[in-house]
Design a protein around this motif. Structure first.
Motif, PDB file in Angstrom:
ATOM      1  N   ALA A 109       0.848  -1.190   0.000  1.00 17.83           N
ATOM      2  CA  ALA A 109       0.000   0.000   0.000  1.00 17.83           C
ATOM      3  C   ALA A 109       0.886   1.243   0.000  1.00 17.83           C
ATOM      4  O   ALA A 109       1.974   1.243   0.586  1.00 17.83           O
ATOM      5  N   PRO A 110       0.435   2.318  -0.651  1.00 14.68           N
ATOM      6  CA  PRO A 110       1.202   3.561  -0.642  1.00 14.68           C
ATOM      7  C   PRO A 110       1.172   4.211   0.735  1.00 14.68           C
ATOM      8  O   PRO A 110       0.352   3.861   1.581  1.00 14.68           O
ATOM      9  N   SER A 111       2.062   5.153   0.937  1.00 15.04           N
ATOM     10  CA  SER A 111       2.155   5.825   2.226  1.00 15.04           C
ATOM     11  C   SER A 111       2.240   7.329   2.020  1.00 15.04           C
ATOM     12  O   SER A 111       2.742   7.808   0.998  1.00 15.04           O
ATOM     13  N   ASP A 112       1.745   8.086   3.013  1.00 16.27           N
ATOM     14  CA  ASP A 112       1.844   9.544   2.989  1.00 16.27           C
ATOM     15  C   ASP A 112       3.039  10.048   3.783  1.00 16.27           C
ATOM     16  O   ASP A 112       3.316  11.248   3.788  1.00 16.27           O
ATOM     17  N   GLU A 113       3.738   9.138   4.461  1.00 16.33           N
ATOM     18  CA  GLU A 113       4.900   9.530   5.248  1.00 16.33           C
ATOM     19  C   GLU A 113       6.102   9.795   4.333  1.00 16.33           C
ATOM     20  O   GLU A 113       6.426   8.962   3.479  1.00 16.33           O
ATOM     21  N   PRO A 114       6.762  10.944   4.485  1.00 23.11           N
ATOM     22  CA  PRO A 114       7.896  11.272   3.595  1.00 23.11           C
ATOM     23  C   PRO A 114       9.000  10.217   3.597  1.00 23.11           C
ATOM     24  O   PRO A 114       9.529   9.876   2.532  1.00 23.11           O
ATOM     25  N   ASP A 115       9.342   9.698   4.780  1.00 23.66           N
ATOM     26  CA  ASP A 115      10.410   8.698   4.837  1.00 23.66           C
ATOM     27  C   ASP A 115      10.007   7.415   4.118  1.00 23.66           C
ATOM     28  O   ASP A 115      10.818   6.802   3.409  1.00 23.66           O
ATOM     29  N   GLN A 116       8.740   6.999   4.294  1.00 24.06           N
ATOM     30  CA  GLN A 116       8.261   5.790   3.631  1.00 24.06           C
ATOM     31  C   GLN A 116       8.186   5.993   2.124  1.00 24.06           C
ATOM     32  O   GLN A 116       8.509   5.095   1.341  1.00 24.06           O
ATOM     33  N   ARG A 117       7.754   7.167   1.706  1.00 20.75           N
ATOM     34  CA  ARG A 117       7.720   7.470   0.274  1.00 20.75           C
ATOM     35  C   ARG A 117       9.118   7.410  -0.330  1.00 20.75           C
ATOM     36  O   ARG A 117       9.310   6.887  -1.431  1.00 20.75           O
ATOM     37  N   LEU A 118      10.094   7.956   0.391  1.00 18.37           N
ATOM     38  CA  LEU A 118      11.471   7.929  -0.097  1.00 18.37           C
ATOM     39  C   LEU A 118      11.981   6.495  -0.188  1.00 18.37           C
ATOM     40  O   LEU A 118      12.674   6.133  -1.143  1.00 18.37           O
ATOM     41  N   ALA A 119      11.623   5.671   0.803  1.00 19.63           N
ATOM     42  CA  ALA A 119      12.034   4.266   0.779  1.00 19.63           C
ATOM     43  C   ALA A 119      11.416   3.537  -0.415  1.00 19.63           C
ATOM     44  O   ALA A 119      12.078   2.740  -1.081  1.00 19.63           O
ATOM     45  N   GLN A 120      10.147   3.810  -0.692  1.00 15.82           N
ATOM     46  CA  GLN A 120       9.480   3.186  -1.831  1.00 15.82           C
ATOM     47  C   GLN A 120      10.109   3.625  -3.143  1.00 15.82           C
ATOM     48  O   GLN A 120      10.360   2.811  -4.039  1.00 15.82           O
ATOM     49  N   GLN A 121      10.386   4.914  -3.254  1.00 13.23           N
ATOM     50  CA  GLN A 121      10.996   5.432  -4.470  1.00 13.23           C
ATOM     51  C   GLN A 121      12.385   4.845  -4.683  1.00 13.23           C
ATOM     52  O   GLN A 121      12.765   4.489  -5.808  1.00 13.23           O
ATOM     53  N   ALA A 122      13.158   4.731  -3.594  1.00 10.59           N
ATOM     54  CA  ALA A 122      14.513   4.173  -3.700  1.00 10.59           C
ATOM     55  C   ALA A 122      14.478   2.701  -4.096  1.00 10.59           C
ATOM     56  O   ALA A 122      15.276   2.246  -4.929  1.00 10.59           O
ATOM     57  N   TYR A 123      13.543   1.944  -3.519  1.00 12.31           N
ATOM     58  CA  TYR A 123      13.442   0.515  -3.829  1.00 12.31           C
ATOM     59  C   TYR A 123      13.072   0.315  -5.300  1.00 12.31           C
ATOM     60  O   TYR A 123      13.665  -0.513  -6.000  1.00 12.31           O
ATOM     61  N   LEU A 124      12.091   1.099  -5.770  1.00 17.17           N
ATOM     62  CA  LEU A 124      11.666   0.968  -7.168  1.00 17.17           C
ATOM     63  C   LEU A 124      12.777   1.397  -8.115  1.00 17.17           C
ATOM     64  O   LEU A 124      13.029   0.740  -9.135  1.00 17.17           O
ATOM     65  N   ALA A 125      13.466   2.495  -7.770  1.00 19.97           N
ATOM     66  CA  ALA A 125      14.552   2.973  -8.626  1.00 19.97           C
ATOM     67  C   ALA A 125      15.689   1.965  -8.693  1.00 19.97           C
ATOM     68  O   ALA A 125      16.269   1.728  -9.769  1.00 19.97           O
ATOM     69  N   GLY A 126      16.023   1.349  -7.558  1.00 18.54           N
ATOM     70  CA  GLY A 126      17.085   0.347  -7.552  1.00 18.54           C
ATOM     71  C   GLY A 126      16.744  -0.861  -8.395  1.00 18.54           C
ATOM     72  O   GLY A 126      17.572  -1.333  -9.196  1.00 18.54           O
ATOM     73  N   ASN A 127      15.522  -1.364  -8.254  1.00 23.46           N
ATOM     74  CA  ASN A 127      15.108  -2.523  -9.040  1.00 23.46           C
ATOM     75  C   ASN A 127      15.048  -2.193 -10.526  1.00 23.46           C
ATOM     76  O   ASN A 127      15.496  -2.974 -11.378  1.00 23.46           O
ATOM     77  N   CYS A 128      14.472  -1.017 -10.848  1.00 28.17           N
ATOM     78  CA  CYS A 128      14.359  -0.636 -12.259  1.00 28.17           C
ATOM     79  C   CYS A 128      15.738  -0.429 -12.879  1.00 28.17           C
ATOM     80  O   CYS A 128      15.977  -0.823 -14.023  1.00 28.17           O
TER      81      CYS A 128
END
Length: 237
Positions: A109-128
């Motif tokens: 699920a998506p998150s509104d927390e800035p730290d969680q959003r950054l973690a999600q973005q970093a994980y997706l960017a690393g995999n991509c």
């Protein structure tokens, strides 16, 4: 992504080989690898290029094969809408089946927390990023070694096995089991459709059946004795 990288690399290798053996020049094969970056669409387009099909037929086929990414993007919208448009476009170009599946498994699920959003973005960017380097690198190796690697080896099937392994790991609920069964049955039943349209039929059938079942479950939960407001299938064990 490292766990499935070998299978993905084998798929890219054989795609590079297939492009050159189909009669494409080395430059054309390299440009298709870097600019198209879609294994299924590339493999669907190659026999049409060999057969001399009109450009609109080739483009329509690739479009139909890649329509599943519309479903992916609709799901990822809630995760990425806070990003600038150029980042969303770049993410859309780099996202593959594997990077999408791994991402939603890690972050259901998506998150509104800035730290969680950054973690999600970093994980997706690393995999991509790893997926892009893996695919493009292995495809270019296939282009370079096309005359030394016979297509009869069937290494591209390793990519399919990698996708299956990831998909099976996601089938963790009854609704997902039903979706997998319905999609598989629909894809096989409509395999004879042109332009890989059986893929679209499979997606549509699975989505339609699961929506009906989910709504039926929500109605049953809402009408059951003792049901609390807002309760639904997602809030029950």
């Amino acid at each position: 992504m490292f766990a499935v990288a070998p299978g993905f690399a084998a798929w890219g290798l054989m795609t590079g080989v297939a492009m050159v053996k189909s009669g494409m020049s080395v430059i054309e094969a390299i440009l298709m690898t870097v600019l198209v970056y879609a294994g299924s669409a590339q493999l669907a387009a190659i026999p049409l290029l060999v057969a001399g099909a009109p450009a609109w037929v080739i483009l329509a086929t690739a479009f139909c094969v890649n329509l599943r990414f519309v479903v992916f993007s609709a799901h990822l919208r809630a995760y990425l809408m806070h990003l600038p448009r150029w980042q969303r476009l770049l993410t859309g170009f780099l996202t593959t089946d594997l990077s999408y599946v791994l991402f939603v498994r890690r972050f259901p699920a998506p998150s509104d927390e800035p730290d969680q959003r950054l973690a999600q973005q970093a994980y997706l960017a690393g995999n991509c990023g790893l997926c892009w380097v893996n695919w493009v690198g292995s495809s270019l190796v296939g282009v370079a070694l096309a005359n030394l690697i016979p297509t009869a080896w069937g290494l591209g099937f390793a990519g399919i096995l990698a996708l299956l392994g990831i998909s099976f790991s996601l089938v963790t609920t009854r609704l997902r089991i039903i979706a997998a069964v319905v999609a598989g049955a629909a894809a096989v039943a409509t395999f004879a459709l042109p332009l890989k349209l059986n893929i679209l039929v499979a997606i549509a059938a699975a989505v339609a059946v699961c929506l009906v079942l989910e709504r039926a479950g929500m109605r049953a939960a809402a009408s059951s004795p003792g049901a609390e407001p807002g309760a639904g299938p997602g809030n029950t064990p």
